[in-house]
Scaffold this motif. Structure first.
Motif, PDB file in Angstrom:
ATOM      1  N   HIS A 111      14.342   2.001   9.945  1.00 38.79           N
ATOM      2  CA  HIS A 111      13.555   1.002   9.228  1.00 38.79           C
ATOM      3  C   HIS A 111      12.789   1.583   8.047  1.00 38.79           C
ATOM      4  CE1 HIS A 111      14.077  -1.008  13.145  1.00 38.79           C
ATOM      5  NE2 HIS A 111      13.996  -2.128  12.448  1.00 38.79           N
ATOM      6  N   TYR A 112      12.637   0.724   7.045  1.00 40.11           N
ATOM      7  CA  TYR A 112      11.534   0.864   6.105  1.00 40.11           C
ATOM      8  C   TYR A 112      10.318   0.218   6.768  1.00 40.11           C
ATOM      9  CZ  TYR A 112      15.018   1.509   2.321  1.00 40.11           C
ATOM     10  OH  TYR A 112      16.039   1.951   1.537  1.00 40.11           O
ATOM     11  N   ALA A 113       9.193   0.882   6.706  1.00 42.30           N
ATOM     12  CA  ALA A 113       7.937   0.246   7.109  1.00 42.30           C
ATOM     13  C   ALA A 113       7.125   0.031   5.838  1.00 42.30           C
ATOM     14  CB  ALA A 113       7.173   1.099   8.105  1.00 42.30           C
ATOM     15  N   VAL A 114       7.031  -1.221   5.413  1.00 46.38           N
ATOM     16  CA  VAL A 114       6.255  -1.554   4.226  1.00 46.38           C
ATOM     17  C   VAL A 114       4.853  -1.917   4.696  1.00 46.38           C
ATOM     18  CG1 VAL A 114       6.100  -2.962   2.152  1.00 46.38           C
ATOM     19  CG2 VAL A 114       8.348  -2.408   3.108  1.00 46.38           C
ATOM     20  N   TRP A 115       3.897  -1.076   4.374  1.00 45.28           N
ATOM     21  CA  TRP A 115       2.511  -1.295   4.806  1.00 45.28           C
ATOM     22  C   TRP A 115       1.790  -2.059   3.706  1.00 45.28           C
ATOM     23  CZ3 TRP A 115       0.124   0.682   9.394  1.00 45.28           C
ATOM     24  CH2 TRP A 115       1.015   1.353  10.242  1.00 45.28           C
ATOM     25  N   MET A 116       1.443  -3.307   4.020  1.00 47.91           N
ATOM     26  CA  MET A 116       0.769  -4.178   3.068  1.00 47.91           C
ATOM     27  C   MET A 116      -0.746  -4.067   3.255  1.00 47.91           C
ATOM     28  SD  MET A 116       3.454  -5.484   1.640  1.00 47.91           S
ATOM     29  CE  MET A 116       2.941  -6.973   0.750  1.00 47.91           C
ATOM     30  N   ARG A 117      -1.480  -4.283   2.180  1.00 47.68           N
ATOM     31  CA  ARG A 117      -2.946  -4.224   2.253  1.00 47.68           C
ATOM     32  C   ARG A 117      -3.558  -5.420   1.558  1.00 47.68           C
ATOM     33  NH1 ARG A 117      -5.431  -2.982  -2.533  1.00 47.68           N
ATOM     34  NH2 ARG A 117      -4.193  -1.922  -4.141  1.00 47.68           N
ATOM     35  N   GLY A 118      -4.835  -5.661   1.857  1.00 46.79           N
ATOM     36  CA  GLY A 118      -5.572  -6.719   1.181  1.00 46.79           C
ATOM     37  C   GLY A 118      -5.778  -6.401  -0.281  1.00 46.79           C
ATOM     38  N   SER A 149       0.837  -1.197   0.000  1.00 44.72           N
ATOM     39  CA  SER A 149       0.000   0.000   0.000  1.00 44.72           C
ATOM     40  C   SER A 149       0.873   1.249   0.000  1.00 44.72           C
ATOM     41  CB  SER A 149      -0.918   0.011   1.222  1.00 44.72           C
ATOM     42  OG  SER A 149      -1.671   1.203   1.270  1.00 44.72           O
ATOM     43  N   PHE A 150       1.864   1.280   0.885  1.00 39.09           N
ATOM     44  CA  PHE A 150       2.842   2.363   0.853  1.00 39.09           C
ATOM     45  C   PHE A 150       4.083   1.941   1.632  1.00 39.09           C
ATOM     46  CE2 PHE A 150       0.441   3.297   4.699  1.00 39.09           C
ATOM     47  CZ  PHE A 150       1.371   3.793   5.596  1.00 39.09           C
ATOM     48  N   VAL A 151       5.177   2.581   1.312  1.00 38.95           N
ATOM     49  CA  VAL A 151       6.432   2.398   2.035  1.00 38.95           C
ATOM     50  C   VAL A 151       6.723   3.688   2.787  1.00 38.95           C
ATOM     51  CG1 VAL A 151       8.919   2.007   1.869  1.00 38.95           C
ATOM     52  CG2 VAL A 151       7.358   0.753   0.354  1.00 38.95           C
ATOM     53  N   ALA A 152       6.908   3.565   4.097  1.00 44.47           N
ATOM     54  CA  ALA A 152       7.321   4.704   4.918  1.00 44.47           C
ATOM     55  C   ALA A 152       8.829   4.614   5.104  1.00 44.47           C
ATOM     56  CB  ALA A 152       6.608   4.681   6.256  1.00 44.47           C
ATOM     57  N   PHE A 153       9.539   5.661   4.721  1.00 47.11           N
ATOM     58  CA  PHE A 153      10.990   5.648   4.776  1.00 47.11           C
ATOM     59  C   PHE A 153      11.473   5.989   6.185  1.00 47.11           C
ATOM     60  CE2 PHE A 153      10.116   5.823   0.319  1.00 47.11           C
ATOM     61  CZ  PHE A 153      11.159   5.106  -0.266  1.00 47.11           C
ATOM     62  N   PRO A 154      12.719   5.669   6.504  1.00 41.36           N
ATOM     63  CA  PRO A 154      13.246   5.923   7.854  1.00 41.36           C
ATOM     64  C   PRO A 154      13.070   7.373   8.295  1.00 41.36           C
ATOM     65  CG  PRO A 154      14.772   4.547   6.620  1.00 41.36           C
ATOM     66  CD  PRO A 154      13.714   4.991   5.642  1.00 41.36           C
TER      67      PRO A 154
END
Length: 401
Positions: free
Chosen positions: A307-314, A293-298
């Motif tokens: 961290h990268y926070a990779v937010w996954m979605r359905g 869904s989106f990648v939040a950068f450090p």
């Protein structure tokens, strides 16, 4: 909605039933008068702000169409059939956006569910730059070519959205509008209670067209109010929940996120970053049934400094708002942790499509817009009833009933 949901006898409810005692009738009348006062004053307190939200929310229902009208829409170019299925790497997409703003650092890479070929890269002078001071670049996911900037600060859509979300007052504005939403819900419930005796007496939605103008306005106010009841309760409740988004995100950061990144406390700042492609691939292995869904950068609010926070979605209509964050060590691209979101963020994410009506295509947008307009009529008619309460013809109208 300031106008009282008056009954046919000028505001005094009919007796609950023919055999009720005088004491019970008096108690019922006192309770109804209290509910009437609650409805009157809660309506007066919130009406101006509810009108603002309805009037700004109406064009936002058609956000994409508004972009087309104002010339701010960014659309994917047509490519030859041989190139239509190409996909550039995420790192190439990121480089294309940073080349447009060389002095910036990346904050987010976002894929909208209805525009998978047009990722938006949000950049800013610093990782912690406030959202209103960032820049966004739309990039073609097939060729990694920058296509332009979505509507930004100063655009009509931006102004409407800021008025609708926080009235340009930041967190205080959000919380204030949330409080007005709660007052609006109280006005709806009290209005229904006051209207019930009239409903039982003459039936739902009756409009006495032969009566004086004020009575006709009152009946239309009541009838349309009952028609929009379920929608207004839904949008009012979900809107109030949405105003708590910043507080909920901060609670998540202080709870789950703090636990997941605890081993990194005190470590030096990042010197080099791993590939965004590697981070996304790591996240896809953790949640194979979901898509990014989106990648939040450090350094951003949705991630950590390391961290990268990779937010996954359905990947379905009903699951597209179900998110799962996957924390990936930004220095080596290895998995750090991934947890389901807490219940309050699930409630928030579930309330957003119900509030904006953006999950069912154009038919649902039209439905949402129609009920938005009807709610404006209810609010406006209630305001008219309040402003004309001292009209000398009011007494004659009451007598005519």
């Amino acid at each position: 909605m300031p106008g009282k949901f008056l009954t046919g006898d000028g505001g005094r409810a009919a007796a609950p039933h023919a055999g009720a005692t005088r004491e019970r009738r008096a108690m019922s009348q006192r309770a109804l008068r209290i509910w009437s006062i609650v409805h009157r004053w809660t309506s007066l307190v919130c009406t101006a702000f509810m009108l603002l939200l309805c009037l700004t929310g109406l064009p936002l229902v058609f956000g994409h169409e508004l972009d087309l009208l104002t010339g701010d829409a960014v659309e994917a170019p047509t490519l030859p059939a041989s190139q239509a299925n190409r996909r550039a790497s995420y790192d190439a997409v990121l480089r294309a956006a940073l080349n447009e703003h060389p002095a910036h650092v990346p904050q987010y890479m976002i894929w909208e569910p209805d525009e998978p070929l047009l990722p938006v890269v949000v950049t800013a002078p610093r990782a912690d730059t406030p959202p209103d001071d960032t820049l966004s670049t739309t990039v073609d996911a097939r060729t990694a070519q920058p296509l332009g900037m979505p509507p930004g600060k100063g655009s009509l859509k931006f102004v409407l959205l800021k008025l609708h979300v926080d009235m340009f007052a930041g967190l205080f504005g959000k919380l204030f509008l949330g409080a007005m939403g709660v007052v609006f819900l109280a006005a709806i419930v009290s209005g229904v209670v006051v209207y019930l005796p009239f409903l039982r007496k003459v039936g739902l939605g009756r409009v006495r067209l032969a009566k004086k103008r004020r009575i006709v306005w009152l009946d239309w106010h009541n009838a349309i109010g009952m028609l929009t009841l379920a929608w207004a309760l839904l949008v009012g409740t979900t809107g109030s929940i949405n105003t708590l988004a910043d507080l909920m995100l901060e609670a998540w950061r202080n709870d789950q996120l703090a636990q997941m990144i605890a081993p990194y406390q005190g470590q030096p700042p990042l010197v080099a970053r791993a590939s965004v492609d590697d981070a996304v691939q790591t996240a896809q292995r953790v949640a194979p049934d979901m898509i990014p869904s989106f990648v939040a950068f450090p350094g951003t609010r949705f991630s950590s400094p390391h961290h990268y926070a990779v937010w996954m979605r359905g990947d379905g209509i009903l699951t597209t708002r179900i998110l799962r964050p996957v924390l990936v060590d930004a220095s080596i691209g290895a998995l750090t942790d991934s947890r389901e979101l807490p219940w309050y963020l699930k409630v928030l994410l579930g309330s957003q499509p119900l509030h904006f009506g953006d999950f069912g295509g154009m038919p649902l947008k039209i439905f949402w817009a129609a009920f938005d307009v009807l709610t404006v009529v209810v609010l406006g008619s209630g305001l008219y009833l309040w402003l004309t309460r001292h009209n000398p013809r009011k007494g004659r109208a009451s007598a005519a009933r």
